[in-house]
Scaffold this motif. Structure first.
Motif, short mmCIF file in Angstrom:
data_model
loop_
_atom_site.label_atom_id
_atom_site.label_comp_id
_atom_site.label_asym_id
_atom_site.label_seq_id
_atom_site.Cartn_x
_atom_site.Cartn_y
_atom_site.Cartn_z
N ARG A 85 30.76 57.83 48.70
CA ARG A 85 31.97 57.93 48.67
C ARG A 85 32.56 59.44 49.06
O ARG A 85 33.81 59.61 48.53
N ASN A 86 31.79 60.18 49.46
CA ASN A 86 32.42 61.45 50.03
C ASN A 86 33.40 61.40 51.29
O ASN A 86 33.14 60.08 51.89
N ALA A 87 33.97 62.60 51.57
CA ALA A 87 34.94 62.43 52.74
C ALA A 87 34.18 62.03 54.09
O ALA A 87 34.91 61.59 54.97
N ASN A 88 33.11 62.37 54.11
CA ASN A 88 32.24 62.00 55.47
C ASN A 88 31.47 60.82 55.38
O ASN A 88 30.73 60.74 56.57
N ALA A 89 31.89 59.97 54.57
CA ALA A 89 30.86 58.67 54.52
C ALA A 89 30.99 57.72 55.60
O ALA A 89 30.28 56.96 55.99
N SER A 90 32.17 57.85 56.28
CA SER A 90 32.37 57.05 57.53
C SER A 90 31.55 57.43 58.72
O SER A 90 31.43 56.77 59.58
N TYR A 91 30.95 58.88 58.59
CA TYR A 91 30.10 59.17 59.66
C TYR A 91 28.43 59.00 59.16
O TYR A 91 27.76 58.64 59.95
N THR A 92 28.53 59.63 58.11
CA THR A 92 26.96 59.31 57.40
C THR A 92 26.43 58.11 57.17
O THR A 92 25.42 57.56 57.29
N VAL A 93 27.22 57.31 56.27
CA VAL A 93 26.71 56.09 55.69
C VAL A 93 26.27 55.13 56.89
O VAL A 93 25.11 54.48 56.53
N PRO A 94 27.12 54.69 57.80
CA PRO A 94 26.85 53.83 58.90
C PRO A 94 25.35 54.26 59.40
O PRO A 94 24.54 53.41 59.82
N SER A 95 24.92 55.59 59.82
CA SER A 95 23.75 56.14 60.15
C SER A 95 22.63 55.79 59.33
O SER A 95 21.61 55.31 59.88
N VAL A 96 22.84 55.94 57.92
CA VAL A 96 21.65 55.75 57.28
C VAL A 96 21.28 54.07 57.04
O VAL A 96 20.33 53.66 57.10
N ILE A 97 22.46 53.29 57.02
CA ILE A 97 22.24 51.85 56.99
C ILE A 97 21.62 51.55 58.14
O ILE A 97 20.47 50.71 57.96
N LYS A 98 21.95 51.82 59.40
CA LYS A 98 21.32 51.46 60.46
C LYS A 98 19.85 51.70 60.80
O LYS A 98 19.11 51.32 61.35
N LEU A 99 19.65 53.29 60.14
CA LEU A 99 18.34 53.60 60.18
C LEU A 99 17.50 52.66 59.41
O LEU A 99 16.25 52.60 59.97
N PHE A 100 17.65 52.31 58.44
CA PHE A 100 16.96 51.37 57.55
C PHE A 100 16.57 50.14 58.37
O PHE A 100 15.53 49.55 58.26
N ALA A 101 17.75 49.61 59.01
CA ALA A 101 17.78 48.47 59.94
C ALA A 101 16.59 48.58 61.14
O ALA A 101 15.91 47.73 61.34
N LYS A 102 16.80 49.85 61.77
CA LYS A 102 15.92 50.17 62.69
C LYS A 102 14.41 50.24 62.32
O LYS A 102 13.39 49.59 62.95
#
Length: 325
Positions: A85-102
């Motif tokens: 929920r932090n202000a940078n979530a739109s940058y960091t959260v997709p990266s984390v989610i995609k990392l797990f998928a990778k």
């Protein structure tokens, strides 16, 4: 402390050998990655995520990172209020989610074990589907698509309490979402309702429950998409309908839409060869359904049969007049 710039330089060198990884771990590099995730500096966070991604390309580094619990730590981070929920979530959260998928793809990770090690991950992905941030929605939809492309991924989703609401949310995106996400949502639903390669107990029962929670206009609007001049959307729509048609509840839903057969066999708007093949597979699947004759009369069955006999790429030609000289 190691700076973000130095971290980036270390990333590739650590992949050189097991000894290099051990040295970097002993020097505090791995610990620093997790520390950087907790900083308010989005560049440090992104660099840390990039380093985890690069390190995980190496089987040895991946194994050791997993043993050190770094993936569990990253997964817990994205699920926390500070991460999601932090202000940078739109940058960091997709990266984390995609990392797990990778990771699940590259290393053929057992998804059940993966989600047991990081129990926050899947519920977080399902919850973040409802985010107002489009980039986060994209990442979550894509991960659920990948998850359902695997038998063990389907098994994990079937046992997840968050699954029904997630499927409902994706169906809403397929019907009411912006154009950029509609196609992705249709593809995700197609994978979710696709029959697994091996028998999974309760698959039919649970997916029927999910289907009944979907947007009430899902099947009707998806049928209408077959007439839009967009081959990718036609393909996505046909794929979803074909996977629904495997199930009794899917056949019932399709055949309850007024004019469903006429829309299916109308070739006028289907000019792309891939879209034509997808539509052909859809109609063939409906025709082969063991319950189709319970829901369609002989006239409709004959129309489906005629379409199949003509082939996927059949085009009607206008008659030409022959002049006698």
């Amino acid at each position: 402390a190691l700076s973000s710039g130095i971290n980036a330089e270390y990333g590739d060198s650590i992949l050189v050998s097991d000894q290099a990884f051990e040295f970097a771990n002993g020097a505090g590099f791995i610990t620093r990655i997790l520390e950087d995730l907790e900083t308010p500096d989005v560049l440090l966070q992104l660099t840390a995520l990039e380093n985890v991604s690069r390190l995980s390309d190496s089987p040895t580094a991946y194994t050791q990172l997993r043993n050190l619990g770094i993936f569990k730590g990253v997964g817990a981070w994205v699920c926390s209020s500070e991460g999601a929920r932090n202000a940078n979530a739109s940058y960091t959260v997709p990266s984390v989610i995609k990392l797990f998928a990778k990771l699940s793809q590259k290393h053929n990770v057992d998804m059940k074990q993966f989600c047991e090690e990081c129990p926050e991950y899947l519920p977080s992905v399902c919850l973040l589907l409802e985010s107002n941030d489009l980039s986060i929605k994209f990442a979550c939809v894509d991960v659920l698509t990948l998850l359902n492309a695997r038998v063990d991924g389907k098994q994990v989703l079937l046992s997840a309490q968050c699954a029904a609401r997630a499927v409902q949310t994706i169906s809403n995106l397929a019907i009411r979402g912006v154009d950029d996400i509609k196609d992705r949502a249709l593809v995700a639903l197609a994978h979710i309702f696709s029959s697994p390669e091996v028998y999974i107990p309760d698959f039919e029962t649970k997916t029927e429950v999910w289907f009944k929670k979907c947007h009430p206009a899902l099947v009707k609007d998806t049928l209408q998409l077959l007439s839009l001049p967009s081959p990718p959307r036609q393909c996505a729509a046909a794929s979803l309908l074909a996977n629904l048609a495997v199930h009794k509840y899917g056949i019932e839903a399709i055949t309850q839409v007024p004019g469903w057969c006429e829309r299916l066999v109308d070739r006028r708007y289907c000019l792309d060869r891939e879209a034509q093949q997808q539509r052909y597979s859809l109609i063939l699947g409906i025709k082969r359904s063991p319950v189709i004759e319970e829901h369609a009369d002989r006239e409709i069955i004959n129309k489906l049969t005629k379409f199949i006999n003509e082939g996927a790429h059949y085009r009607e030609t206008a008659p030409t007049a022959v002049l006698e000289l």
